[in-house]
Every structure is written in C-alpha cells, then in structure tokens.
Enzyme design. Structure first.
Site, short mmCIF file in Angstrom:
data_model
loop_
_atom_site.label_atom_id
_atom_site.label_comp_id
_atom_site.label_asym_id
_atom_site.label_seq_id
_atom_site.Cartn_x
_atom_site.Cartn_y
_atom_site.Cartn_z
CG PHE A 1 -1.99 -0.91 1.28
CD1 PHE A 1 -3.20 -0.58 0.71
CD2 PHE A 1 -1.85 -2.15 1.88
CE1 PHE A 1 -4.26 -1.48 0.74
CE2 PHE A 1 -2.89 -3.05 1.91
CZ PHE A 1 -4.11 -2.71 1.33
CG ASP A 2 0.62 5.86 -1.53
OD1 ASP A 2 1.69 6.28 -1.06
OD2 ASP A 2 -0.34 6.58 -1.80
CE LYS A 3 2.04 8.28 5.72
NZ LYS A 3 1.13 9.42 5.91
#
Lengths: 73, 638
Positions: B309-311
C-alpha cells in the site's frame, strides 16, 4: 477513419461472434472489427470513402442477426 | 429468410414440442403411422435452424456443436429412429432458448448499469429559456439545468446552485454527496434534491460513466487462461469427436451407438462454463464500485499473497489538514503563512496544497504576493523566492541539502509531532529555520477491517511504502497492524521494492493513488488504483479500479476474485464429469440418445445457474460498509 458501434440482438453462441467478426473484417474498407460477445456489440473501424455504416449494417443482417442501432463517432 | 427463421426460432421450438406430445398421444392409441408422421414433421421443422447455424459455421471453417447434432439427427432418421431424432432436435432448441434466457441474467449487472445512462438533458439558453434535448446533442461548454430526481447528463462543473447527488452509478457508494459551485459532477449520477446549473466539460463517449461501461464491456471479453485453454481444446475436441464416433461405428458396426456417442460428446457445458463465471463475477464487481479488468486479472488477483500500500490517499483519507504551526521567527504568523503558502502554490504535492488551502481558509489573498524564482524538488519539497524572501519548504533532507540547521529543540519538537502521526514540514527563510508546520491525515475508517478481512482470505504479508517520514509511517503502521513499512521513498524506489518482492516469488498487489504511484502500480502483478472521480490515467493503467476509494471495496474485490475462480473450477469439473459419465454410460449401453441429450442440456443450465450465484455474491465487509452508509444517510436526512 470512422468508428461505428453496432448494437446487435443478444448473442448466445461464441461461434456467432467469430462469424460476424470474420465477415466484417473481410469487407473492403474495414480496418478492424471486434465483436463483444457479452454486450452483443460490434465495434468497427472503417474508411468512410469505401463503405458506409449502412453497408456494415446490411452485411450483419445478411448473416441473420438483427442490428438494433448503429452509432458512429 | 435466414433472419426470419432465426427470429421465429422460439415458435419453431414450441411447434416441435407440441408435435412430439401429439406423437406420444397417438402412440397411446396405437396409431403408430400417425405418430411417426408427427415425429418426422417435428424433426424436419426443428432441424432447419440447426442446419443453418451448422452451415454458417462451416463457411467460417469452424466446427460447431450444431454440426454434430445435425449429423446425428440425419443418422437417426436414416435408421428410422424418429422418436430420437425429434426429441434430440427439440431438446437442442429448448436448451438454446433456456441458455439465452439465463445468459441474459448473468449479464444483468452490466445491463442495469447501461440502463442508468441518461437519455436527455435540459439546455439553458442565454435568454433563460429551457429546452429538452437528446443527450447526443449536448456539446462541450453547454449550460445545462438539472432538476430534483433528474440524471446528471454529462460530466461537468457546477456553476450555480447546490444539491445532494447520488453517485452510485459511478462509485457504488450510496450516500449522496453534497455538491456546490465549482464541484465536479458526473454523468449517470442522480440529483436527490436541490437545483444546479452545470457547464458541460465531457460529453458522449468521453464521460467517466461511458468509460466505465466500455471498460466493463472489454473486461468481460478478455479471457482467463482457463478460458483460452478451453477454447483451444474445443477447437480440436469437436472434430475429434466426429472421428471418434466413426471409429465407434467401424468397430461396433452399430450406427445407433455411433450417433449417440456423437451427440453425448458435445462440449456444450465445457465451452460455456468458465466464461459465464467471469462475466457474472465482473458484473458483481461493477455493481459494487470495483472495476476488474477481465477474467485473467481475476485469476491472478485470486493468487495474490502480498499486499503493498501507498500511505497517503490510500490507507489514509488523503485530505490532510494543518494541525499546528510552530513559528520560530519574530514575524507575525499570518505573514509567515502567507509567504510560505505563496511559495507552495507551485507545488503539486498534496502537502503543499494543504498549506495553500490553510492560507485561503484564513482569508489571505495570495495574489498580493510576488513569486520570482521557484523549483520543485521531487520527493523533498520546493524552493522559491517570494517578495524577496528566499524560501525553502520540505523535509529534513532538503534542509540538510540547503545548509539550513535544525537545532536540537526544533528537532525534538518535530519528532514529537511525527510520533503523534503528523508530517512535519520544515520551512527555511533566508538560510534560517523559520517554522515547522504539522500536517496530519486521518486513517480511512474501513482500513483496519478491510486489511483483517483480506488476511483472513489468505494474504500473508502487508507492506506499506511511503514517501512520508519514518515516524508518521510508524504511527500508521502500528495503528493498522501492518507487517512492514518503508518510509521516505521516492517513486522509483517504490518500483524497486515491488520488483524485489516479485523476485522473491511473492505475488504482489500494489494499491496507490495519483500519478506518482503509477509506475509501481504498473510493476506489480496486480495494480489497484483509487479512482475517486475517475482520473483517466489511473483507470487505464490499473488492473483493478476502486471507484469510491474504499478499502472495503478492495477486500470485496479480493474475495470476489477468489469466489469467481472457485466457481469457474466447479463449472469445469461439472462439465467434464457429465461428459465422462455419459460417455461411459453410452459405451456400457445404459444411456440412450434422447436421455443423454436431456442430461447434456441440463448440465449446460447447471453451470449457468451456478455462475448466477456470483451475481448476488456478498462479503460481510462490503455489507457492513453499506450499513454505515445507511446510518449516515439517516443523519443527512435528519
């Protein structure tokens, strides 16, 4: 180069799809044809100076499939 | 002529059925001559549409099932088995009819979407008069009116009024959104209540709604490897059946057995089993706001064991706000904020934009300031000269690079803020540290439940990659129970990391938003884009698009892919088992032509019905998200 989308009657057999696609592709002035089985649509890229959208409609109907409408873009 | 016969195929089917009943009745009264004539007529009528299809396929050099049936029926008539010839043709046509009806059901999700397409628009003329026009006549730049209960006809921007708008057709999200001037609206959404005037920006095939439909249509065509294998298989299988039945005849000298073999070995359920599952599964996704681009994607998605995941904007809401402004100078905070905000106007980064918004919120008019030089340093921040002040805004790396000292007091303050989940932005003015701005972003409400759900469905590792600082990343990772996180990464380092995971043998799904994640999304086995409002780039490069930016949709899509692949396997198994059992039955002389045909057509219906279960496939997480939607809607109404 024009693009047409034909809405066909509901297609039920994958072989009809090959049949329509093959016939359209063999037409003079047709660049690319793709039949979408699940949405029962035929997408055609064609040269307007050689064929008209009425010609496209006629040839599909000659194969025995109803064309409900044709949209060009 | 051919078209006419095809149109009347249903009537032909019923006539043939009636004739068969008449034949059975005549036989009961011992009128076998009459009975046989009924059967012969039934055969002749019903064979016509089959023969046409067989012939048309022959011209296209494809072996069709119709051809097998045609040969078998001719054979049956030849050996005077009229009951069998009549029943086989009737059952074949009846099966065809039922197939068409049930296939329509598996395609119904897409049809429901298409039916939501607007048909007309209300054009507002310069003199204030209104005119109802066909949707195809709307042009970019037209000013349109949308009334309560009406559909938004095209993509555009609100220029007057405000309204509650239900965007379920685009996002699968059922809580209406409150929209006012300057907000974007999308074709296919419905105005619940209010009044708006919009300027058309995208019309016809270019609207987000039209693109969604096109993507789903294309997705339903793209084949999984199982489907491709079955297609190839059928190409060889069908002619092989003809040859095999010739062998059967050569060995046994029993024409009846050979014909039975020919009909029973038809690959009917085998050809249709896998694609119907994919179509139903993709349709379910589209209805729930998830675009999955094809059966092949579902196949790979179901095998994913590592989530990346990207944050910001993915695990968090991506709507950061300034939580603290730590002024280290003697300059008034308002002036300092104005200078920084002016400098940040060149930034495309959401953190920079948050500072600009903060200034606007405080009523600062940024047009009064002059920006002379400016540079955006990717992944680090910006430098700019505003009204003669040389401004550097960004992370620690940038401060070090520009020789701006961060003393221990400021450093301790910044780390404290970061541990509390903020991103600290350092501001240097004329070579001195001038301020530290804290910006925080909230974690999405459904993030925790969605991750837990996917873990329960077989995900082994969850990793977060972010360009943000280590402390903020840690706070988010701890909150969500993420296995591993890597902070302060540049977009290309995210790509490297995804590659490394793949080299280790992991099957990786990468979820991100925005253009900076696009390379990593493209590198992963499965790329997911958050498509709120449907940016073209994310919709086109990703394999899976979450239209409402909800992580519960991600979890639903994952479970759905697994269910679809399972369904496909069940269908292939059912189809193969039926063919094998029937063939053995034929060879053991236990199964006869008409009965075999009946079971055969039955198996086709069974696989379609099995696939239809996917249309109603629900996950606990998606329905719980739906419940909270309902509560929020009640609040909105109240």
């Amino acid at each position: 180069m024009a693009k047409a989308v034909m809405q066909l009657e509901t297609l039920t057999c994958p072989s009809c799809m090959k049949k329509i696609q093959g016939t359209l592709e063999k037409m003079d002035g047709v660049n690319r044809a793709k039949v979408l089985f699940n949405s029962s649509k035929a997408k055609v890229e064609f040269d307007e100076s050689i064929v008209t959208k009425e010609d496209l409609k006629k040839i599909v109907e000659k194969l025995g499939y109803q064309v409900l409408n044709v949209k060009t873009a | 002529m051919i078209a006419k016969i095809n149109q009347h195929k249903n009537q032909i089917t019923w006539i043939s059925g009636t004739l068969i009943i008449a034949a059975i009745l005549s036989k009961l009264f011992h009128l076998s001559g009459l009975s046989n004539s009924f059967l012969i007529i039934a055969t002749v009528i019903a064979i016509v549409p089959i023969a046409i299809k067989a012939w048309q396929a022959m011209i296209m050099r494809t072996f069709s099932i119709e051809l097998l049936v045609f040969i078998a029926v001719i054979g049956a008539v030849f050996i005077q088995e009229y009951t069998e010839s009549a029943v086989v043709t009737f059952l074949f046509l009846l099966g065809d009819y039922l197939e068409a009806r049930t296939l329509e059901k598996t395609r119904s999700s897409l049809k429901e979407l298409v039916d939501m397409a607007p048909q007309e628009a209300i054009l507002l003329h310069a003199d204030g008069s209104r005119e109802e026009i066909d949707i195809d006549l709307v042009e970019e730049g037209n000013r349109l009116v949308v009334l309560p209960g009406g559909k938004i006809p095209v993509d555009g921007r609100i220029v007057k009024g405000h309204a509650l708008i239900n965007e379920a057709a685009i996002t699968g999200e059922s809580i209406p959104a409150n929209k006012a001037e300057n907000d974007r609206v999308y074709s296919g959404s419905i105005l619940d209540n209010g009044y708006i005037e919009i300027i058309a920006e995208k019309v016809g095939e270019d609207t987000t709604f039209a693109k969604i439909i096109e993507l789903v249509e294309e997705a339903q065509e793209s084949k999984s490897s199982a489907e491709r294998f079955l297609d190839r298989f059928a190409n060889y299988y069908t002619p092989a059946v003809v040859i095999l039945s010739l062998f059967v005849f050569a060995f046994t000298r029993d024409l009846h057995l050979a014909i039975t073999f020919l009909v029973i070995a038809c690959p009917g359920a085998l050809v249709i089993g896998a694609p119907v599952s994919a179509v139903a599964g993709i349709g379910n996704g589209a209805k729930n706001g998830v675009l999955i681009k094809g059966g092949d994607i579902m196949e790979k998605f179901a095998k994913v064991d590592t989530l990346v995941f990207d944050k910001t904007g993915t695990l968090t809401k991506g709507k950061p706000t300034v939580t603290d402004f730590h002024n280290l100078t003697s300059m008034p905070t308002r002036k300092l904020l104005a200078l920084i905000a002016k400098a940040e106007t060149i930034s495309e980064h959401h953190l920079g934009q948050t500072i600009v918004k903060e200034a606007e919120k405080n009523g600062i008019d940024l047009s009064r300031f002059q920006i002379t030089e400016s540079e955006a340093i990717k992944g680090n921040g910006i430098t700019a000269t505003v009204d003669g002040y040389s401004i550097v805004a960004g992370n620690r790396k940038l401060m070090n690079g520009k020789g701006i000292k961060i003393n221990s007091g400021a450093s301790i303050y910044a780390i404290e803020r970061e541990k509390a989940g903020n991103t600290a932005i350092f501001i240097g003015i004329n070579g001195e540290l001038a301020a530290i701005i804290s910006i925080a972003d909230q974690i999405r409400d459904d993030a925790k439940a969605a991750l837990a759900d996917m873990r329960a469905n077989g995900v082994k590792r969850i990793i977060m990659l972010t360009g943000d600082n280590r402390h903020t990343a840690e706070a988010v990772a701890n909150e969500l129970g993420i296995d591993e996180f890597h902070a302060e990464l540049l977009p290309n380092e995210k790509v490297e990391y995804v590659k490394k995971l793949k080299d280790q043998g992991a099957i990786v799904a990468m979820a991100g938003d925005g253009i900076n994640d696009a390379p990593a999304i493209a590198t992963a086995d499965i790329g997911l884009a958050m498509g709120e409002g449907g940016t073209d780039v994310s919709m086109e490069t990703a394999d899976v698009v979450l239209m409402a930016d909800k992580l519960s949709q991600y979890a639903h899509a994952f479970a759905l892919s697994k269910a679809t692949i399972r369904n496909m396997r069940q269908n292939i198994f059912i189809a193969l088992a039926v063919v094998v059992i029937l063939l053995l039955g034929v060879l053991a002389d236990q199964v006869h032509l008409a009965g075999g045909m009946f079971i055969h057509e039955g198996s086709v219906l069974v696989v379609i019905l099995n696939a239809m279960r996917l249309i109603g496939f629900k996950t606990k997480i998606a329905s719980e998200a739906g419940k909270t939607d309902g509560r929020q809607r009640e609040k909105l109404v109240a």
